[in-house]
Design an enzyme around this catalytic site. Structure first.
Site, PDB file in Angstrom:
ATOM      1  N   ASP A  36       0.843  -1.085  -0.033  1.00  0.00           N
ATOM      2  CA  ASP A  36       0.167  -0.008   0.129  1.00  0.00           C
ATOM      3  C   ASP A  36       0.994   1.376   0.030  1.00  0.00           C
ATOM      4  OD1 ASP A  36       0.962  -0.016   2.570  1.00  0.00           O
ATOM      5  OD2 ASP A  36      -0.831  -0.067   3.657  1.00  0.00           O
ATOM      6  N   GLU A  38       3.283   2.050   2.168  1.00  0.00           N
ATOM      7  CA  GLU A  38       3.767   2.411   3.404  1.00  0.00           C
ATOM      8  C   GLU A  38       5.099   2.059   3.622  1.00  0.00           C
ATOM      9  OE1 GLU A  38       1.945   0.449   7.192  1.00  0.00           O
ATOM     10  OE2 GLU A  38       0.296   1.829   6.962  1.00  0.00           O
ATOM     11  N   HIS A 128      20.590  27.283   3.612  1.00  0.00           N
ATOM     12  CA  HIS A 128      20.100  28.650   3.184  1.00  0.00           C
ATOM     13  C   HIS A 128      19.533  29.526   4.483  1.00  0.00           C
ATOM     14  CE1 HIS A 128      18.618  31.497   0.347  1.00  0.00           C
ATOM     15  NE2 HIS A 128      17.569  31.341   0.882  1.00  0.00           N
ATOM     16  N   ASP A 167      22.794  36.779  -6.204  1.00  0.00           N
ATOM     17  CA  ASP A 167      21.669  37.541  -5.452  1.00  0.00           C
ATOM     18  C   ASP A 167      22.014  38.223  -4.054  1.00  0.00           C
ATOM     19  OD1 ASP A 167      21.330  35.611  -3.661  1.00  0.00           O
ATOM     20  OD2 ASP A 167      19.657  34.879  -5.074  1.00  0.00           O
ATOM     21  N   LYS A 190      19.127  40.370  -8.100  1.00  0.00           N
ATOM     22  CA  LYS A 190      17.960  39.468  -8.702  1.00  0.00           C
ATOM     23  C   LYS A 190      16.859  39.651  -7.975  1.00  0.00           C
ATOM     24  CE  LYS A 190      17.289  35.201  -7.050  1.00  0.00           C
ATOM     25  NZ  LYS A 190      17.700  33.770  -6.694  1.00  0.00           N
ATOM     26  N   ARG A 192      12.876  37.505  -8.128  1.00  0.00           N
ATOM     27  CA  ARG A 192      12.361  36.395  -8.432  1.00  0.00           C
ATOM     28  C   ARG A 192      10.856  36.480  -8.840  1.00  0.00           C
ATOM     29  NH1 ARG A 192      13.444  31.194  -8.791  1.00  0.00           N
ATOM     30  NH2 ARG A 192      15.609  31.199  -7.711  1.00  0.00           N
ATOM     31  N   ASP A 216      27.022  30.361  -5.187  1.00  0.00           N
ATOM     32  CA  ASP A 216      25.712  30.413  -4.452  1.00  0.00           C
ATOM     33  C   ASP A 216      25.414  29.350  -3.606  1.00  0.00           C
ATOM     34  OD1 ASP A 216      23.136  31.114  -4.059  1.00  0.00           O
ATOM     35  OD2 ASP A 216      22.428  31.174  -6.030  1.00  0.00           O
ATOM     36  N   THR A 221      16.722  25.075 -10.463  1.00  0.00           N
ATOM     37  CA  THR A 221      16.605  25.029 -11.932  1.00  0.00           C
ATOM     38  C   THR A 221      17.639  25.556 -12.756  1.00  0.00           C
ATOM     39  OG1 THR A 221      15.651  27.406 -11.847  1.00  0.00           O
ATOM     40  CG2 THR A 221      14.089  25.374 -11.188  1.00  0.00           C
ATOM     41  N   THR A 224      18.762  31.380 -11.651  1.00  0.00           N
ATOM     42  CA  THR A 224      19.665  32.180 -11.059  1.00  0.00           C
ATOM     43  C   THR A 224      20.686  32.316 -11.674  1.00  0.00           C
ATOM     44  OG1 THR A 224      18.333  31.903  -9.007  1.00  0.00           O
ATOM     45  CG2 THR A 224      20.591  32.772  -8.615  1.00  0.00           C
TER      46      THR A 224
HETATM   47  C1  R5P Z   1      17.800  31.606  -3.281  1.00  0.00           C
HETATM   48  O1  R5P Z   1      17.886  32.558  -2.866  1.00  0.00           O
HETATM   49  C2  R5P Z   1      19.017  30.711  -3.421  1.00  0.00           C
HETATM   50  O2  R5P Z   1      20.242  30.881  -2.851  1.00  0.00           O
HETATM   51  C3  R5P Z   1      19.532  30.256  -5.001  1.00  0.00           C
HETATM   52  O3  R5P Z   1      19.906  31.185  -5.498  1.00  0.00           O
HETATM   53  C4  R5P Z   1      18.170  29.572  -5.638  1.00  0.00           C
HETATM   54  O4  R5P Z   1      17.424  28.921  -4.917  1.00  0.00           O
HETATM   55  C5  R5P Z   1      18.592  28.845  -6.780  1.00  0.00           C
HETATM   56  O5  R5P Z   1      17.600  28.394  -7.569  1.00  0.00           O
HETATM   57  P1  R5P Z   1      17.449  28.461  -9.140  1.00  0.00           P
HETATM   58  O6  R5P Z   1      18.625  27.510  -9.419  1.00  0.00           O
HETATM   59  O7  R5P Z   1      16.055  27.684  -9.292  1.00  0.00           O
HETATM   60  O8  R5P Z   1      17.336  29.830  -9.638  1.00  0.00           O
END
Ligand code: R5P
Length: 311
Positions: A36, A38, A128, A167, A190, A192, A216, A221, A224
């Site tokens: 199931d 679990e 973070h 950023d 930056k 978002r 960073d 993704t 950034t």
């Molecule tokens: C945001 O403040 C984090 O430090 C990274 O810059 C961010 O999460 C990176 O995410 P992505 O690669 O999707 O832009």
């Protein structure tokens, strides 16, 4: 009595490297799903009275990996472990450290509550938002991979480079790298737009004519990093771009996005399993030495001192 190391399912290579660095063999355990769905786990080695280290970065999908870690911790606690340390090199939900709108939860607080309910101590790396420590009711030892990453960057960075934060949140991180590398730092501003899109509002600092090293805490993704690199090239940076980050989340599509930037080098740690990155000159900095040293010092009741994050 030797410590006991138990790995979750997501990063067996890191568990094995850490066990090796500590002269241990990972404990036998089973992780299975009942029909199931679990989760069911069994720790196969006796842990009564033992100092136990559970290794599990909260890699995607983090909810399943957190639950697995909590099940392992619960199993060890019920079997009589004397102390349980959750070794969580990547702490998910750390970006959800404040509510941006009514109706949202406080993600990292909930993760901290759950971890604090089963572990006696948590070891994590380049979380973070250092303020996340305040959400834990057990000690969180917040280690940093910046010195190890800087050492790898130093081998490839030209003398006239500039360390760039993509950023404002990464500005202190860039300054820390700059101090270690003897280089100036700069910052891309930056904004978002969505979970997958960002826009750049400008750059502060002298970047023209210099080779950028973009640093960073994580790459998810790649939006950034892509926005920062394109902005820096438009601002007159030299095209030998180095990108460094502790946490290579690299969700589907990120590797292609980064490969299109023709980076001179991508430097990441193995806090998370690193996927195949065709077309990217990648260096993976191992975290096992840092984690092993932290564990040795905890066991010998010595200060973690320079292993800890300060920004
Ligand atoms: C945001 O403040 C984090 O430090 C990274 O810059 C961010 O999460 C990176 O995410 P992505 O690669 O999707 O832009």
């Amino acid at each position: 009595m030797k410590p006991i190391l138990v790995g979750g399912s997501i990063h067996p290579a890191l568990t094995a490297a850490l066990a090796d660095a500590l002269g241990l063999t990972p404990a036998a355990r089973t992780l299975e799903r009942f029909p199931d769905g679990e989760l069911h786990v069994t720790v196969k080695e006796p842990v009564r009275g033992a100092d136990v280290y559970l290794v599990q970065p909260l890699a995607p999908p983090p909810d399943a990996h957190l639950l697995e870690l909590l099940f392992l911790a619960d199993a060890c606690r019920r079997a009589g472990a004397a102390r349980i340390t959750a070794v969580v090199p990547y702490l998910a939900w750390a970006r959800q450290d404040r509510r941006r709108a009514d109706g949202e939860p406080l993600g990292v607080r909930l993760a901290a509550d759950l971890l604090s309910a089963r572990a006696d101590r948590v070891l994590s790396v380049d979380v973070h938002g250092a303020a996340a420590e305040g959400f834990f009711s057990v000690p969180l030892d917040h280690l940093t991979a910046i010195p190890a990453l800087a050492e790898a960057i130093a081998r490839v960075a030209p003398r006239d480079a500039v360390v760039v934060a993509p950023d404002l949140g990464a500005a202190k991180r860039a300054e820390a790298f700059g101090r270690l590398l003897g280089l100036p730092s700069a910052c891309v501003h930056k904004a978002r737009l969505s979970a997958r899109e960002v826009a750049v509002r400008g750059v502060s600092g002298e970047v023209a004519g210099r080779a950028p090293i973009v640093v960073d805490d994580m790459i998810s993704t790649g939006a950034t990093i892509e926005a920062a690199v394109r902005t820096l090239l438009e601002a007159g940076c030299r095209p030998e771009v180095v990108v460094a980050a502790t946490h290579p989340l690299l969700v589907p599509g990120a590797a292609e996005r980064l490969a299109a930037l023709s980076l001179a080098r991508l430097v990441v740690t193995d806090a998370l399993p690193v996927p195949a990155l065709p077309g990217l000159a990648t260096e993976v900095v191992p975290l096992a030495p840092l984690l092993a040293e932290a564990i040795r010092r905890l066991r010998e009741e010595r200060p973690l001192a320079e292993l800890l994050a300060t920004s």
